[in-house]
Write an enzyme that holds these catalytic residues in place. Structure first.
Site, PDB file in Angstrom:
ATOM      1  N   ASP A 195       0.855  -1.209   0.000  1.00 10.92           N
ATOM      2  CA  ASP A 195       0.000   0.000   0.000  1.00 10.92           C
ATOM      3  C   ASP A 195       0.889   1.257   0.000  1.00 10.92           C
ATOM      4  OD1 ASP A 195      -0.755   0.290   3.590  1.00 10.92           O
ATOM      5  OD2 ASP A 195       1.039  -0.436   2.547  1.00 10.92           O
ATOM      6  N   ASP A 231       6.817   1.149   1.984  1.00  9.05           N
ATOM      7  CA  ASP A 231       6.601   0.171   0.906  1.00  9.05           C
ATOM      8  C   ASP A 231       7.487   0.541  -0.280  1.00  9.05           C
ATOM      9  OD1 ASP A 231       3.875   0.900   2.280  1.00  9.05           O
ATOM     10  OD2 ASP A 231       3.564  -1.131   1.539  1.00  9.05           O
ATOM     11  N   ASN A 251      -2.452   2.520   3.576  1.00 11.56           N
ATOM     12  CA  ASN A 251      -1.912   3.862   3.842  1.00 11.56           C
ATOM     13  C   ASN A 251      -2.769   4.944   3.197  1.00 11.56           C
ATOM     14  OD1 ASN A 251       0.349   3.276   5.429  1.00 11.56           O
ATOM     15  ND2 ASN A 251       1.492   2.615   3.609  1.00 11.56           N
ATOM     16  N   THR A 264       3.334  -6.018   2.218  1.00 11.83           N
ATOM     17  CA  THR A 264       3.755  -4.928   3.118  1.00 11.83           C
ATOM     18  C   THR A 264       2.610  -3.971   3.435  1.00 11.83           C
ATOM     19  OG1 THR A 264       4.499  -3.633   1.196  1.00 11.83           O
ATOM     20  CG2 THR A 264       6.151  -4.999   2.330  1.00 11.83           C
ATOM     21  N   PHE A 295      -0.899  -1.184  12.425  1.00 11.54           N
ATOM     22  CA  PHE A 295      -1.785  -0.614  11.416  1.00 11.54           C
ATOM     23  C   PHE A 295      -2.266  -1.639  10.374  1.00 11.54           C
ATOM     24  CE2 PHE A 295      -3.725   2.531   8.816  1.00 11.54           C
ATOM     25  CZ  PHE A 295      -3.432   2.209   7.505  1.00 11.54           C
ATOM     26  N   ASN A 296      -1.354  -2.367   9.744  1.00 13.37           N
ATOM     27  CA  ASN A 296      -1.762  -3.272   8.654  1.00 13.37           C
ATOM     28  C   ASN A 296      -2.812  -4.274   9.120  1.00 13.37           C
ATOM     29  OD1 ASN A 296      -0.102  -2.112   6.726  1.00 13.37           O
ATOM     30  ND2 ASN A 296       1.602  -3.509   7.125  1.00 13.37           N
ATOM     31  N   HIS A 335       9.762  -0.156   8.342  1.00 10.09           N
ATOM     32  CA  HIS A 335       8.940  -1.352   8.572  1.00 10.09           C
ATOM     33  C   HIS A 335       9.007  -2.326   7.372  1.00 10.09           C
ATOM     34  CE1 HIS A 335       7.030   0.574  12.042  1.00 10.09           C
ATOM     35  NE2 HIS A 335       6.735   1.619  11.299  1.00 10.09           N
ATOM     36  N   ASP A 336       8.547  -1.880   6.222  1.00 12.06           N
ATOM     37  CA  ASP A 336       8.341  -2.792   5.089  1.00 12.06           C
ATOM     38  C   ASP A 336       9.619  -3.402   4.515  1.00 12.06           C
ATOM     39  OD1 ASP A 336       5.550  -0.780   3.936  1.00 12.06           O
ATOM     40  OD2 ASP A 336       5.646  -2.424   5.376  1.00 12.06           O
TER      41      ASP A 336
HETATM   42  O1  RIB Z   1       2.636  -0.168  10.733  1.00 11.69           O
HETATM   43  C1  RIB Z   1       3.499   0.028   9.641  1.00 11.69           C
HETATM   44  C2  RIB Z   1       2.869  -0.480   8.383  1.00 11.69           C
HETATM   45  O2  RIB Z   1       1.684   0.254   8.113  1.00 11.69           O
HETATM   46  C3  RIB Z   1       3.769  -0.282   7.150  1.00 11.69           C
HETATM   47  O3  RIB Z   1       3.499  -1.280   6.213  1.00 11.69           O
HETATM   48  C4  RIB Z   1       3.323   1.052   6.625  1.00 11.69           C
HETATM   49  O4  RIB Z   1       3.557   1.186   5.215  1.00 11.69           O
HETATM   50  C5  RIB Z   1       1.845   0.990   6.895  1.00 11.69           C
HETATM   51  O5  RIB Z   1       1.245   0.256   5.836  1.00 11.69           O
HETATM   52 CA    CA Z   2       2.920  -0.660   3.942  1.00 16.91          CA
END
Ligand code: RIB
Ligand code: CA
Length: 315
Positions: free
Chosen positions: A11, A16, A40, A124, A165-166, A238-239
């Site tokens: 996203d 990403d 996102n 991701t 979040f994801n 993160h990704d």
């Molecule tokens: O929490 C971080 C994740 O949420 C990452 O993948 C960032 O791109 C958002 O999608």
């Molecule tokens: Ca992401």
């Protein structure tokens, strides 16, 4: 060298985008396609961003759009982190390819069917597309070598105090993935909150001077704006962890755990709950990254950015 066929599902989203810049520079990978998911930002925005990133890095592969909503519940987006476009900051090239006229899960299924060998899915964003693929094509499970995803956290959250979040966006999707029997590598907050890139390090990337490196540094400039307000001194990558866990397992430490997804908790929906103490008597279903060698990680990031030439293609 036998390359690893992969699908990039995400996203974009600044991290990403950086993960895809890295994946495209890693010689072990043969990127077969890109699938986008809402997270996102909306699906229209993440898909346009995906097409622009592809043009920037010279990645000429099919791009297919996923669902505009999660399997259940309403879409949550993260404009506070990624801006109104989902990838605010540096100017990007116009897309070269149109999105495919098939959906993201359909493109995933097509790639799996056509591949001579099992394919790795690097997810991701919310795992909505991966879950939809598994529901629609259970017979293709054996063509998925593994799913390496960024999401969750064994002991913490970042969107709520206990959920990442994801997974907040689509907990049902991750529950389907976790119960699929497909090998899974999880890069959750336990490791991604340690995968920090400090300003003095992304200035090294900017100094590389090629167009891709300059855009990556610009993404860090934007991404850090909100992170600084939260007290971060470095950008949480993160990704990229979900990409590197596949080719540089030596810079991570992993734990095999039985992990479940909370879908019903009024305040805890989206939490990923590990059975640390074996109370469930279940075989582990996830290989979880729990530690990272941050310095090594950053060196790989810089080396990937160095791999691009003046025209944005790979050296
Ligand atoms: O929490 C971080 C994740 O949420 C990452 O993948 C960032 O791109 C958002 O999608
Ligand atoms: Ca992401």
């Amino acid at each position: 060298m036998k390359k690893i066929p992969i699908i990039l599902d995400g996203d974009p989203g600044h991290d990403d985008a950086i993960a895809w810049v890295m994946a495209n520079a890693i010689k072990e990978f043969d990127i077969k396609g890109i699938t986008t998911v809402a997270g996102n930002q909306t699906i229209e925005k993440t898909t346009l961003n995906a097409r622009r990133i592809s043009a920037l890095i010279g990645l000429d592969v099919p791009v297919a759009k996923g669902s505009d909503i999660p399997l259940l519940g309403n879409l949550v987006t993260a404009a506070n982190f990624h801006g109104e476009s989902g990838l605010d900051g540096p100017e990007l090239p116009e897309p070269i390819r149109e999105a495919e006229d098939i959906s993201a899960p359909e493109l995933m299924a097509k790639i799996l069917k056509e591949s001579d060998e099992p394919v790795v899915i690097v997810s991701t964003g919310p795992t909505t597309n991966v879950a939809s693929l598994l529901l629609a094509n259970p017979e293709l499970k054996e063509k998925i070598k593994c799913i390496s995803f960024m999401g969750g956290g064994l002991r913490t959250g970042n969107w709520t105090s206990c959920a990442e979040f994801n997974i907040v966006v689509d907990p049902e999707a991750l529950d389907i993935v976790f119960n699929s029997g497909v090998p899974i590598i999880m890069s959750g907050l336990d490791v991604t909150e340690k995968a920090l890139c400090y300003p003095e390090e992304y200035e090294q990337i900017r100094a590389l001077g090629n167009p891709v490196a300059e855009v990556v540094a610009g993404w860090f400039d934007f991404f850090m704006k909100h992170l600084r307000t939260l007290g971060y001194r470095g950008a949480t990558l993160h990704d990229p962890c979900a990409v590197l866990a596949l080719v540089r397992p030596d810079i991570f430490k992993f734990k095999d755990l039985y992990v479940e997804v909370e879908r019903c908790g009024h305040y805890t929906r989206g939490a990923t709950i590990p059975d640390y103490y074996g109370q469930k008597n279940k075989k582990p279903n996830v290989k979880v990254a729990v530690e990272i060698n941050r310095e090594e990680f950053i060196q790989v990031l810089i080396d990937c950015c160095r791999a691009y030439n003046e025209e944005g293609g790979k050296i």
